[in-house]
Write a protein that holds these residues in place. Structure first.
Motif, PDB file in Angstrom:
ATOM      1  N   MET A   1      -9.020   2.816 -33.436  1.00  0.00           N
ATOM      2  CA  MET A   1      -9.825   3.034 -32.256  1.00  0.00           C
ATOM      3  C   MET A   1     -11.048   2.129 -32.328  1.00  0.00           C
ATOM      4  O   MET A   1     -11.622   1.934 -33.381  1.00  0.00           O
ATOM      5  CB  MET A   1     -10.251   4.496 -32.175  1.00  0.00           C
ATOM      6  CG  MET A   1     -10.966   4.807 -30.902  1.00  0.00           C
ATOM      7  SD  MET A   1     -11.407   6.544 -30.668  1.00  0.00           S
ATOM      8  CE  MET A   1      -9.886   7.374 -30.952  1.00  0.00           C
ATOM      9  N   ALA A   2     -11.424   1.575 -31.184  1.00  0.00           N
ATOM     10  CA  ALA A   2     -12.585   0.697 -31.104  1.00  0.00           C
ATOM     11  C   ALA A   2     -13.389   1.050 -29.859  1.00  0.00           C
ATOM     12  O   ALA A   2     -12.865   1.645 -28.917  1.00  0.00           O
ATOM     13  CB  ALA A   2     -12.145  -0.759 -31.037  1.00  0.00           C
ATOM     14  N   THR A   3     -14.664   0.691 -29.883  1.00  0.00           N
ATOM     15  CA  THR A   3     -15.512   0.856 -28.704  1.00  0.00           C
ATOM     16  C   THR A   3     -16.015  -0.504 -28.278  1.00  0.00           C
ATOM     17  O   THR A   3     -16.588  -1.247 -29.080  1.00  0.00           O
ATOM     18  CB  THR A   3     -16.695   1.806 -28.993  1.00  0.00           C
ATOM     19  OG1 THR A   3     -16.169   3.082 -29.382  1.00  0.00           O
ATOM     20  CG2 THR A   3     -17.568   1.969 -27.771  1.00  0.00           C
ATOM     21  N   LEU A   4     -15.760  -0.839 -27.016  1.00  0.00           N
ATOM     22  CA  LEU A   4     -16.226  -2.091 -26.422  1.00  0.00           C
ATOM     23  C   LEU A   4     -17.498  -1.796 -25.651  1.00  0.00           C
ATOM     24  O   LEU A   4     -17.531  -0.854 -24.852  1.00  0.00           O
ATOM     25  CB  LEU A   4     -15.167  -2.653 -25.481  1.00  0.00           C
ATOM     26  CG  LEU A   4     -13.767  -2.816 -26.050  1.00  0.00           C
ATOM     27  CD1 LEU A   4     -12.796  -3.217 -24.952  1.00  0.00           C
ATOM     28  CD2 LEU A   4     -13.765  -3.837 -27.180  1.00  0.00           C
ATOM     29  N   SER A   5     -18.553  -2.586 -25.884  1.00  0.00           N
ATOM     30  CA  SER A   5     -19.841  -2.341 -25.231  1.00  0.00           C
ATOM     31  C   SER A   5     -20.275  -3.562 -24.427  1.00  0.00           C
ATOM     32  O   SER A   5     -20.234  -4.687 -24.921  1.00  0.00           O
ATOM     33  CB  SER A   5     -20.914  -2.021 -26.268  1.00  0.00           C
ATOM     34  OG  SER A   5     -20.599  -0.819 -26.934  1.00  0.00           O
ATOM     35  N   PHE A   6     -20.697  -3.285 -23.191  1.00  0.00           N
ATOM     36  CA  PHE A   6     -21.158  -4.328 -22.276  1.00  0.00           C
ATOM     37  C   PHE A   6     -22.532  -3.921 -21.757  1.00  0.00           C
ATOM     38  O   PHE A   6     -22.704  -2.788 -21.277  1.00  0.00           O
ATOM     39  CB  PHE A   6     -20.198  -4.461 -21.085  1.00  0.00           C
ATOM     40  CG  PHE A   6     -18.789  -4.768 -21.486  1.00  0.00           C
ATOM     41  CD1 PHE A   6     -18.357  -6.068 -21.596  1.00  0.00           C
ATOM     42  CD2 PHE A   6     -17.902  -3.734 -21.765  1.00  0.00           C
ATOM     43  CE1 PHE A   6     -17.049  -6.353 -21.979  1.00  0.00           C
ATOM     44  CE2 PHE A   6     -16.594  -4.005 -22.139  1.00  0.00           C
ATOM     45  CZ  PHE A   6     -16.170  -5.321 -22.249  1.00  0.00           C
ATOM     46  N   LYS A   7     -23.506  -4.813 -21.830  1.00  0.00           N
ATOM     47  CA  LYS A   7     -24.849  -4.499 -21.359  1.00  0.00           C
ATOM     48  C   LYS A   7     -24.827  -4.274 -19.844  1.00  0.00           C
ATOM     49  O   LYS A   7     -24.312  -5.103 -19.098  1.00  0.00           O
ATOM     50  CB  LYS A   7     -25.817  -5.641 -21.670  1.00  0.00           C
ATOM     51  CG  LYS A   7     -26.143  -5.804 -23.124  1.00  0.00           C
ATOM     52  CD  LYS A   7     -27.149  -6.927 -23.296  1.00  0.00           C
ATOM     53  CE  LYS A   7     -27.462  -7.170 -24.748  1.00  0.00           C
ATOM     54  NZ  LYS A   7     -28.369  -8.326 -24.898  1.00  0.00           N
ATOM     55  N   ILE A   8     -25.418  -3.162 -19.431  1.00  0.00           N
ATOM     56  CA  ILE A   8     -25.515  -2.840 -17.999  1.00  0.00           C
ATOM     57  C   ILE A   8     -26.205  -3.982 -17.257  1.00  0.00           C
ATOM     58  O   ILE A   8     -25.767  -4.385 -16.169  1.00  0.00           O
ATOM     59  CB  ILE A   8     -26.263  -1.507 -17.772  1.00  0.00           C
ATOM     60  CG1 ILE A   8     -25.443  -0.328 -18.304  1.00  0.00           C
ATOM     61  CG2 ILE A   8     -26.658  -1.329 -16.309  1.00  0.00           C
ATOM     62  CD1 ILE A   8     -24.183  -0.005 -17.527  1.00  0.00           C
ATOM     63  N   SER A   9     -27.259  -4.531 -17.845  1.00  0.00           N
ATOM     64  CA  SER A   9     -27.993  -5.622 -17.182  1.00  0.00           C
ATOM     65  C   SER A   9     -27.128  -6.861 -16.989  1.00  0.00           C
ATOM     66  O   SER A   9     -27.329  -7.614 -16.043  1.00  0.00           O
ATOM     67  CB  SER A   9     -29.263  -5.967 -17.964  1.00  0.00           C
ATOM     68  OG  SER A   9     -28.935  -6.374 -19.287  1.00  0.00           O
ATOM     69  N   ASP A  10     -26.156  -7.071 -17.871  1.00  0.00           N
ATOM     70  CA  ASP A  10     -25.279  -8.245 -17.762  1.00  0.00           C
ATOM     71  C   ASP A  10     -24.166  -8.060 -16.739  1.00  0.00           C
ATOM     72  O   ASP A  10     -23.616  -9.048 -16.241  1.00  0.00           O
ATOM     73  CB  ASP A  10     -24.632  -8.564 -19.118  1.00  0.00           C
ATOM     74  CG  ASP A  10     -25.624  -9.101 -20.134  1.00  0.00           C
ATOM     75  OD1 ASP A  10     -26.775  -9.435 -19.751  1.00  0.00           O
ATOM     76  OD2 ASP A  10     -25.252  -9.168 -21.321  1.00  0.00           O
ATOM     77  N   ARG A 142     -27.739   2.045 -21.385  1.00  0.00           N
ATOM     78  CA  ARG A 142     -28.008   0.603 -21.375  1.00  0.00           C
ATOM     79  C   ARG A 142     -26.736  -0.209 -21.497  1.00  0.00           C
ATOM     80  O   ARG A 142     -26.738  -1.415 -21.303  1.00  0.00           O
ATOM     81  CB  ARG A 142     -28.955   0.243 -22.517  1.00  0.00           C
ATOM     82  CG  ARG A 142     -30.334   0.802 -22.332  1.00  0.00           C
ATOM     83  CD  ARG A 142     -31.253   0.329 -23.412  1.00  0.00           C
ATOM     84  NE  ARG A 142     -32.552   0.985 -23.267  1.00  0.00           N
ATOM     85  CZ  ARG A 142     -33.471   0.980 -24.182  1.00  0.00           C
ATOM     86  NH1 ARG A 142     -33.260   0.368 -25.330  1.00  0.00           N
ATOM     87  NH2 ARG A 142     -34.612   1.588 -23.972  1.00  0.00           N
ATOM     88  N   THR A 143     -25.647   0.487 -21.857  1.00  0.00           N
ATOM     89  CA  THR A 143     -24.356  -0.188 -21.986  1.00  0.00           C
ATOM     90  C   THR A 143     -23.270   0.607 -21.282  1.00  0.00           C
ATOM     91  O   THR A 143     -23.361   1.829 -21.162  1.00  0.00           O
ATOM     92  CB  THR A 143     -23.931  -0.369 -23.467  1.00  0.00           C
ATOM     93  OG1 THR A 143     -23.808   0.915 -24.078  1.00  0.00           O
ATOM     94  CG2 THR A 143     -24.901  -1.234 -24.243  1.00  0.00           C
ATOM     95  N   LEU A 144     -22.270  -0.114 -20.820  1.00  0.00           N
ATOM     96  CA  LEU A 144     -21.008   0.496 -20.405  1.00  0.00           C
ATOM     97  C   LEU A 144     -20.149   0.436 -21.648  1.00  0.00           C
ATOM     98  O   LEU A 144     -19.847  -0.658 -22.146  1.00  0.00           O
ATOM     99  CB  LEU A 144     -20.371  -0.309 -19.260  1.00  0.00           C
ATOM    100  CG  LEU A 144     -18.927   0.064 -18.914  1.00  0.00           C
ATOM    101  CD1 LEU A 144     -18.845   1.471 -18.349  1.00  0.00           C
ATOM    102  CD2 LEU A 144     -18.355  -0.925 -17.923  1.00  0.00           C
ATOM    103  N   SER A 145     -19.803   1.582 -22.178  1.00  0.00           N
ATOM    104  CA  SER A 145     -19.028   1.649 -23.419  1.00  0.00           C
ATOM    105  C   SER A 145     -17.655   2.225 -23.136  1.00  0.00           C
ATOM    106  O   SER A 145     -17.536   3.288 -22.516  1.00  0.00           O
ATOM    107  CB  SER A 145     -19.748   2.498 -24.465  1.00  0.00           C
ATOM    108  OG  SER A 145     -20.988   1.893 -24.814  1.00  0.00           O
ATOM    109  N   ILE A 146     -16.641   1.510 -23.608  1.00  0.00           N
ATOM    110  CA  ILE A 146     -15.251   1.886 -23.363  1.00  0.00           C
ATOM    111  C   ILE A 146     -14.554   2.059 -24.703  1.00  0.00           C
ATOM    112  O   ILE A 146     -14.513   1.130 -25.510  1.00  0.00           O
ATOM    113  CB  ILE A 146     -14.533   0.807 -22.527  1.00  0.00           C
ATOM    114  CG1 ILE A 146     -15.268   0.585 -21.212  1.00  0.00           C
ATOM    115  CG2 ILE A 146     -13.070   1.186 -22.307  1.00  0.00           C
ATOM    116  CD1 ILE A 146     -14.821  -0.641 -20.454  1.00  0.00           C
TER     117      ILE A 146
END
Length: 157
Positions: A1-10, A142-146
């Motif tokens: 299992m992994a978590t991908l994180s993307f900055k909301i501001s980006d 602060r992040t969209l985490s999937i």
């Protein structure tokens, strides 16, 4: 299992692009979603093989394809808007994309192996609903985490 994180501001501008677009592109999984098919195609009771032969999108009802992101794994792992016309990068060169933390070629040394561990060896595109972005913003993230595993994806709040 992994978590991908993307900055909301980006990804904010990509979310706005997807929301404002009049048309949206479907990824492969969505071609097999009967909820997105034209009524006349549903009535034909087609097989998966027939759907696969229709991947030009002629069987899809464009008004039913929801606004959102594409989660892409090829050169790294990144999000992009599924809106049309394609969202251009701020510098006008290429598409507007945002890489997941630690998965950007040319920046992150271990991006290739980390991407394989998170999403497997093949290139892929999956739909991420715009609602996941909205929920993350509503919760003050602060992040969209999937969270991903080999069978599913889920939003982490």
């Amino acid at each position: 299992m992994a978590t991908l994180s993307f900055k909301i501001s980006d990804i904010k501008n990509m979310a706005e692009h997807a929301r404002a677009a009049k048309e949206h592109r479907a990824c492969l999984d969505q071609h097999f979603d009967e909820n997105l098919w034209k009524e006349e195609f549903k009535k034909r009771k087609v097989s998966d093989d027939e759907v696969f032969s229709e991947l030009n999108g002629s069987h899809l009802d464009g008004d039913k394809i929801p606004a959102g992101f594409w989660l892409v794994k090829d050169q790294g792992v990144y999000l992009m808007s599924n809106g049309l016309p394609v969202d251009k990068a701020p510098d006008g060169k290429g598409m507007n994309i945002s890489h997941a933390k630690g998965l950007k070629p040319g920046v992150d040394v271990d991006w290739y192996d980390a991407a394989r561990r998170a999403l497997g060896g093949d290139d892929m595109v999956c739909f991420i609903p715009l609602e996941w972005y909205d929920l993350s913003v509503e919760k003050g993230k602060r992040t969209l985490s999937i969270r991903v595993n080999k069978n599913s994806m889920s939003l982490v709040l």
